[in-house]
Motif scaffolding. Structure first.
Motif, PDB file in Angstrom:
ATOM      1  N   CYS A  42      -0.108 -10.222   5.446  1.00 48.39           N
ATOM      2  CA  CYS A  42      -0.255  -9.012   4.952  1.00 48.39           C
ATOM      3  C   CYS A  42       0.548  -8.625   3.910  1.00 48.39           C
ATOM      4  N   MET A  44       0.291  -5.315   2.678  1.00 45.78           N
ATOM      5  CA  MET A  44      -0.077  -3.714   2.579  1.00 45.78           C
ATOM      6  C   MET A  44       1.193  -2.976   3.022  1.00 45.78           C
ATOM      7  N   CYS A  45       2.424  -3.503   3.262  1.00 47.89           N
ATOM      8  CA  CYS A  45       3.678  -3.072   3.377  1.00 47.89           C
ATOM      9  C   CYS A  45       4.604  -3.912   3.354  1.00 47.89           C
ATOM     10  N   CYS A  47       6.530  -5.043   6.015  1.00 44.87           N
ATOM     11  CA  CYS A  47       6.549  -5.582   7.146  1.00 44.87           C
ATOM     12  C   CYS A  47       6.039  -7.058   7.089  1.00 44.87           C
ATOM     13  N   ARG A  48       4.931  -7.585   6.569  1.00 42.84           N
ATOM     14  CA  ARG A  48       4.724  -8.982   6.490  1.00 42.84           C
ATOM     15  C   ARG A  48       4.050  -9.403   7.834  1.00 42.84           C
ATOM     16  N   CYS A  49       3.161  -8.998   8.300  1.00 40.79           N
ATOM     17  CA  CYS A  49       2.445  -9.288   9.522  1.00 40.79           C
ATOM     18  C   CYS A  49       1.639 -10.505   9.288  1.00 40.79           C
ATOM     19  N   LEU A  76      -1.895  -4.913  14.251  1.00 42.19           N
ATOM     20  CA  LEU A  76      -2.402  -4.285  12.842  1.00 42.19           C
ATOM     21  C   LEU A  76      -2.567  -3.160  12.584  1.00 42.19           C
ATOM     22  N   CYS A  77      -2.188  -2.672  11.885  1.00 41.78           N
ATOM     23  CA  CYS A  77      -2.177  -1.261  11.580  1.00 41.78           C
ATOM     24  C   CYS A  77      -3.408  -0.732  10.560  1.00 41.78           C
ATOM     25  N   LYS A  79      -3.210   0.147   7.429  1.00 42.48           N
ATOM     26  CA  LYS A  79      -3.073  -0.212   6.197  1.00 42.48           C
ATOM     27  C   LYS A  79      -3.534  -1.967   6.270  1.00 42.48           C
ATOM     28  N   GLY A  80      -3.222  -2.466   7.214  1.00 39.78           N
ATOM     29  CA  GLY A  80      -3.342  -4.029   7.279  1.00 39.78           C
ATOM     30  C   GLY A  80      -4.978  -4.341   7.110  1.00 39.78           C
ATOM     31  N   SER A 208       7.685  -2.503  10.706  1.00 43.53           N
ATOM     32  CA  SER A 208       6.609  -1.548  11.113  1.00 43.53           C
ATOM     33  C   SER A 208       6.267  -1.714  12.643  1.00 43.53           C
ATOM     34  N   ASN A 209       5.246  -2.896  12.479  1.00 41.49           N
ATOM     35  CA  ASN A 209       4.792  -3.217  13.885  1.00 41.49           C
ATOM     36  C   ASN A 209       5.506  -3.676  14.986  1.00 41.49           C
TER      37      ASN A 209
HETATM   38  S1  SF4 Z   1       2.399  -3.043   9.351  1.00 43.18           S
HETATM   39 FE1  SF4 Z   1       0.695  -2.896   8.808  1.00 43.18          FE
HETATM   40  S2  SF4 Z   1       0.418  -2.816   6.463  1.00 43.18           S
HETATM   41 FE2  SF4 Z   1       2.593  -3.671   7.359  1.00 43.18          FE
HETATM   42  S3  SF4 Z   1       2.435  -5.888   7.173  1.00 43.18           S
HETATM   43 FE3  SF4 Z   1       1.657  -5.196   9.197  1.00 43.18          FE
HETATM   44  S4  SF4 Z   1      -0.260  -5.167   9.144  1.00 43.18           S
HETATM   45 FE4  SF4 Z   1       0.374  -4.865   7.004  1.00 43.18          FE
END
Ligand code: SF4
Length: 975
Positions: A42, A44-45, A47-49, A76-77, A79-80, A208-209
């Protein structure tokens, strides 16, 4: 070089392939029923999930978290999940653009890639042949700094950095100079074992996650979570205790905790002796050139005082019994005291007592005393002991791993102040005094950290190191060890356009991106010819003083009529506000259309269990004439014939970015990805390239992770097995202990220079500032703007918070995320609002010493009474991002940036950056304001509002009603 048949390699193999097998079976099953699934990362931020992208008929049907991924474990948030709308955004650029009208009007014509690349190479080539400094190359929140930094090095310009200077370099620099690691994504709380967590101002887009997952674990175990933040949103909203501190006083609060711990004799002396520089002797020789430096023997080895032998001995000797307090006399009659003596003297002073700091911090003295007592209780009465033998750096065997289960974590909230570097150092001091660094239950390093303090790499770009047509001798960013490492001319003039590593910001490890446009516009310290930026919305929400920045970007030299910044090349995937100011626009792909790597040479995605890295792979083909920026950079490197990009005949060494990812070696055997190296793909870390490496990543779900064996999991800074393994992997050069630096001799060297000692000294105007702020122990001082501004006229603090569903500019144009917020409000404490006669929904003017913005307000209880705040980066320039000119983001959203100055208020002399004096970190959160009701006739529209931008050539109007996925619904089947 390590083969997978080695002990730890087998663990890797089992972990990565054993699970992958089951996963692949599941994938095959799902492919049969609902189309294809591709694994990627990802974007979308930050964090790189890991994500699983479900495709149907070549389109993205939905995105879910990858349950095996080390970052998010399937979480998954919002944004993701909304990455689909990022990918199909109507704001995506479609083709290279060349400016046809005045800057700022977004007047462009579409051009072919060949013309765009020829133009860029011509401009850049001319710069490189004459003076490479004339190129300023700065990137925003991109995740390919291992490439971009190397490209700048080979080009030969010192004027390179990413966005760290306007983000959180205070935190990074304070950590690197203290612990050899840092908060952020370089370390994490021991989520499995911590019994007490203090979280300081964490932003929602880094780690973040993992933080969300970690907080769940803490709460399930009944651990206490204390949040220190002026605003109770996000993580703070679920804290067991919220301390609504006054902005900019976190350092004072933490030093009061230190005072209490010292006063109560509740510090871990054994930990201090073994792992820190607490026993190191410092010279006490006021006024002399060696005052405050470490006492050393004739071979330069630091000394400690052996209490048994009553003599000075080498501090590095493991078998000594060093004294922590007292003053001693060394040879030649020099007086010296251990570091810990200085700590005790400093922080036991009454000015750090809870009663002395409570009012300023907005936290009652009894609360400070209670928190200190709770920390001490958990650290020492609830000690953890794991029956896991380990061997320390000196070969001493320990039967158990002893833990102090107190964890801390911090980020932008403490960092974005002009006293943020020392605040972060203060938090590290508190952690170390409790013995709570990389022990069970405490904050832990993530590989490739810890590293030596300082790391050893110095910034390149000194006079003589920048030569026409030649690369730099080393990377432009590094860690200075003293004034002699600064990038300054003999008279102290900065060598870099952003003045990083100069007397204005000596330890600016990440540069000062926020100052590049002003300095280039002013020609201070020199004019440049070309500004090359990537993913950096510097004319809008990444600018301090937005309107003036826009004016600078389009300002012309009265004499010649040319723009003061003659050429601007800008690369982005979207029609961001900055596009309007470019002369040449290079359209990037979305994150779902390209290869990428999340490298240990950049900001890693490791966790405390072991190192990890990852890739992105294209999951869909671009439907526009766009190219991945990293491919473009490699192509430009070839056209410019940069060393490392071409062979002797001028032939390209790398076909494209994926080829570079696989075959480039930064040092022998050290490439961008650490997994599946060697010709057979059976080695990790330091080994030759594997041409099929990306295939292995793809088949493993897009990532590689190594799990450290139990004996390496803690005390990594002093753990023999870990240090030897880290050396093998290429993380560190030597398997030596990383001694935690409570007292920083590097800072003292700068202070001595300011006091008139040494060969390299600051110009007169910087002396007092350096002497005051380069204290070798953490200090607290009133943030600069607060000290300069009249508190009666501007009685309130103003800060921003990062909304969970949005990431900088990206989120506030995303069709799905816009359903959560379409504009931002100003949040005011209820009592403060009452005192101003204001109520929910009122329109107000927010006024700073530099300007005013009009916005709508709402009251809330969870905010410090002296603070107002809003969400970051929601507002848009009208027409930008292909939003309708009357979109709520453009007419009701507002930017605090308009009223934040990039310069400090100053009575005389050239004005300095509004930044931390040690690192140059932008002091966004030092803003002071007052609030006034807007007259009724002014309600309804935010101000100021910049001109409406026209739609770019090639961009289709956005749909009025979005029906993406309706056809998927028709064909929906339960998997
Ligand atoms: S925290 Fe959300 S937006 Fe950020 S990388 Fe993970 S899933 Fe994507």
């Amino acid at each position: 070089m390590r083969r997978l048949s080695a002990k730890t390699g087998v663990l890797d193999l089992v972990h990565n392939y054993g699970v992958a097998k089951a996963e692949r079976r599941a994938v095959r099953g799902m492919q049969g029923e609902s189309g294809e699934i591709k694994y990627t990362t990802c974007y979308m931020c930050a964090c790189r999930c890991g994500i699983k992208v479900h495709l149907e008929d070549g389109r993205v049907r939905y995105i879910e978290g990858n349950p095996r991924h080390p970052v998010n474990r399937g979480v998954l948030c919002a944004k993701g999940a909304a990455g689909i709308m990022q990918h199909y955004s109507p704001a995506r650029l479609r083709k290279p653009l060349k400016r046809t009208g005045p800057r700022g009007t977004a007047a462009f014509q579409e051009i072919e890639w060949e013309e765009a690349l020829t133009l860029a190479a011509d401009w850049l080539g001319a710069v490189r042949r004459s003076d490479p400094r004339q190129l300023a190359f700065f990137t925003g929140r991109d995740q390919s700094q291992a490439l971009t930094g190397w490209w700048a090095t080979q080009f030969g310009t010192p004027n390179y950095a990413a966005h760290g200077g306007l983000c959180s370099v205070n935190m990074a620099a304070a950590g690197f100079y203290t612990l050899g690691g840092s908060f952020w994504e370089f370390g994490e709380p021991d989520w499995e074992r911590a019994k007490y967590l203090m979280l300081f101002g964490v932003a929602e887009d880094h780690d973040s996650n993992p933080i969300k997952i970690g907080l769940t674990k803490l709460k399930e175990r009944g651990a206490k979570f204390v949040s220190v933040n002026p605003v109770r949103t996000g993580y703070s909203a679920v804290a067991d205790e919220w301390l609504g501190i006054r902005p900019g006083t976190d350092g004072l609060f933490v030093l009061a905790l230190v005072h209490e711990l010292l006063r109560a004799d509740r510090v871990d002396l054994d930990y201090l002796v073994r792992y820190t520089n607490a026993p190191w002797l410092t010279v006490r020789n006021p006024g002399a050139a060696d005052d405050g430096l470490f006492a050393r023997d004739g071979e330069g080895r630091v000394l400690a005082w052996d209490g048994r032998r009553q003599e000075a001995v080498r501090a590095e000797d493991a078998e000594i019994a060093p004294a922590l307090v007292g003053e001693v006399t060394l040879a030649q009659g020099r007086r010296a005291v251990p570091v810990f003596q200085r700590i005790a003297e400093r922080y036991l002073e009454p000015r750090y007592a809870p009663d002395a700091v409570a009012a300023r911090c907005g936290i009652p003295a009894e609360t400070i005393r209670r928190i200190a007592a709770e920390l001490a209780h958990v650290a020492f009465e609830e000690e953890i002991a794991i029956d896991q033998p380990w061997v320390d750096w000196a070969g001493r065997r320990h039967a158990r791993m002893i833990g102090r289960p107190v964890s801390m974590h911090a980020m932008r909230g403490i960092s974005a102040h002009s006293n943020g570097f020392h605040t972060c150092r203060a938090i590290h001091l508190l952690q170390i005094l409790l013995g709570a660094v990389d022990t069970p239950g405490s904050w832990r390093y993530e590989a490739p950290y810890p590293r030596p303090v300082p790391f050893g790499a110095k910034p390149a770009g000194k006079p003589g190191e920048v030569r026409a047509g030649a690369p730099l001798p080393a990377g432009p960013l590094g860690m200075p060890e003293g004034p002699e490492d600064l990038l300054v001319e003999a008279d102290g003039t900065p060598c870099r356009i952003d003045k990083a590593f100069s007397w204005e910001a000596p330890l600016a490890l990440h540069g000062l991106m926020q100052m590049v446009i002003r300095n280039a516009w002013q020609g201070d310290p020199y004019p440049i010819s070309t500004l090359f930026m990537y993913m950096a919305n510097m004319s809008w929400n990444s600018a301090m003083n937005t309107e003036e920045t826009m004016a600078m970007l389009s300002d012309r030299d009265e004499r010649t009529g040319e723009y003061k910044i003659p050429r601007i090349i800008y690369a982005d995937a979207y029609f961001s506000e900055m596009v309007a100011y470019a002369d040449l626009v290079l359209p990037d792909t979305t994150y779902l259309e390209r290869w990428d790597c999340i490298s240990l040479l950049d900001r890693p995605i490791s966790n405390a269990q072991g190192p990890a890295d990852a890739i992105r792979q294209p999951v869909v083909e671009p439907d526009r004439d766009v190219r991945p920026f990293q491919d473009v950079l490699i192509e430009l490197g070839v056209r410019l014939a940069l060393p490392g990009f071409v062979d002797r005949e001028g032939k390209a060494l790398y076909k494209d970015y994926p080829d570079y990812i696989v075959r480039h070696e930064r040092k022998p055997g050290i490439g961008l990805l650490a997994g599946w190296r060697g010709s057979e793909g059976d080695e990790v870390g330091r080994a030759s390239a594997n041409p099929r490496q990306l295939e292995r990543y793809v088949s493993n779900g897009g990532f590689w992770q190594h799990r450290l064996p139990p004996e390496q999991l803690y005390y990594k800074h002093a753990n023999k097995a870990y240090l030897e393994w880290a050396q093998e992997m290429g993380f560190i050069d030597e398997a030596k202990p990383v001694v935690l630096q409570l007292y920083s001799e590097v800072l003292q060297k700068f202070r001595l220079a300011a006091l008139g000692h040494g060969a390299v000294q600051p110009p007169e105007r910087h002396r007092a500032r350096i002497a005051a702020h380069f204290d070798p122990l953490p200090v607290w001082y009133v943030p600069f703007e607060e000290a300069a501004v009249d508190a009666t006229s501007f009685p309130l603090h103003a800060v921003t918070q990062r909304p969970m569903p949005l990431y900088h500019s990206w989120g506030s144009q995303n069709a799905w995320l816009r359903q959560i917020y379409t504009h931002n409000l100003l949040y005011v404490n209820r009592a403060t609002a009452r005192a101003h006669g204001l109520a929910d929904g009122d329109w107000v003017w927010l006024i700073s010493p530099y300007g005013r913005v009009k916005c709508q307000m709402r009251t809330m209880a969870g905010v410090n009474a002296a603070t107002v705040w809003t969400w970051n980066a929601v507002a848009r320039q009208r027409g930008a991002w292909n939003l309708a000119p009357d979109a709520p983001e453009a007419v009701r959203g507002f930017l605090l940036n308009h009223i934040i100055s990039d310069l400090l208020p100053q009575e005389s002399g050239p004005r300095l950056a509004n930044a931390d004096p040690v690192t140059g970190q932008a002091a966004w959160y030092d803003l002071r304001v007052r609030i006034e009701r807007a007259p009724a006739q002014e309600a309804g529209l935010a101000e100021p509002r910049a001109a409406v931008l026209p739609r770019l050539p090639g961009l289709a109007p956005p749909p009025d009603i979005l029906r993406y996925g309706a056809d998927f619904k028709a064909s929906f089947r339960h998997d």
